[in-house]
Design an enzyme around this catalytic site. Sequence first.
Site, short mmCIF file in Angstrom:
data_model
loop_
_atom_site.label_atom_id
_atom_site.label_comp_id
_atom_site.label_asym_id
_atom_site.label_seq_id
_atom_site.Cartn_x
_atom_site.Cartn_y
_atom_site.Cartn_z
CB SER A 3 -0.72 -0.10 1.12
OG SER A 3 -1.89 -0.97 1.32
CG HIS A 14 -2.52 3.64 3.11
ND1 HIS A 14 -3.87 3.52 3.24
CD2 HIS A 14 -2.02 2.54 3.03
CE1 HIS A 14 -4.06 2.30 3.12
NE2 HIS A 14 -2.94 1.57 2.95
#
Length: 288
Positions: free
Chosen positions: A193, A239
Site C-alpha cells: 500500500s 499510506h
Amino acid sequence: MDVQSGLPRCSRHPDVETGIRCTRCEQPVCPSCMIPASVGFQCPDCVRGGSGTGHAPGANQPRTLVGGRLRTDGRAVTKVLMAVNLALFLAVHTAGDRLVDRLDLIGHAYYPVLGEVVGVAEGEWYRLFTSMFLHQDLVHFLFNMMGLWVIGGIVEPELGRGRFAALSLLSGLSGSALVYLLAPPNQPSLGASGMVYGLLGAWAVLARYRRSDMRPVVVFLGLNLLITFTRPDISWEAHVGGLVAGVLLTAAMVYAPRARRELVQYGACALVLLSVLGMVLVRTAVLL
C-alpha cells in the site's frame, strides 16, 4: 531596436529565438526545423539518426518528461514489482504463517511461534523492505496489484524505468518507516500500500504539471484516503508515508531545472532515504 527575450536560439538558425527543444537531444529548435514526433518535436539531425554535430553521446535516445529513456514497454518495472509480490504471495500460502512472521514489519515483539524477540529494533531492518511485497489476504493482494498495474501504467512511462523504480521503492520504504515510527511496536504490518500511495502522489503531481483534468485524480485519491481513515485494521501510516514521499520525489523530478535536473533528482532521492534512516534510528533509540 532589437529587444532580446532571453530565449535560447535555434541550433541550426542562430538568429531565431525559440522556446521549443528537441525531445531527443534537447537542442533548441525553431518552427522551421521542428518535426512532430510521438512526444513533442525533434530536430532534423535526430530524425536522421543523430548524425549531426553538437549532440551529446546517447542524445539520440528519446527521453521522458523528467529525462529518463523512453521505452516501448511502459510497464516493465511495474511488471517486475507485481511479479515479486505474486511470488511472495504464493510462497506465503505454501510455507505458511511462519514465513510471514519472518518477513512482516514488526517493531519490537516476542513471537511465540518463533520463540524469540523479533523486530526492526532488534536489527532486522530487512523487514522494512520485505513487508512492502508481502500479502496474506487475497482481496488485499488483488486490490494492491490492481492499483500498481493501473497507476504504474500512468506514471512509469512519464518517469522512465530507473526513476520509477526509485520512486516506488522509496515510497514503500517511507511508508514502512512511518509505521515503525508511529505504530505500536508489537503491531504487525504488511502490504504494498505504501508503494501504491506513492504512485498516487506521483500521478497527482504529473496531472498538475501537465495541466490535465485533476478531477479523476482527486476523486480517486479522496476515496482511498476515506477508506484509509474509516476502515479498521488499515495502516494509515504506510499510506501517508508513501503518499508524501511520492509527491515530494515526483515534484523534484518534474520541476527540477533542466541544467541541474539529475543533481536535484538524485538529491531528492537521497534526502528521502536519509529521512527513512532518521525515523528508524529515532524509533530504535526509543524502543531500546
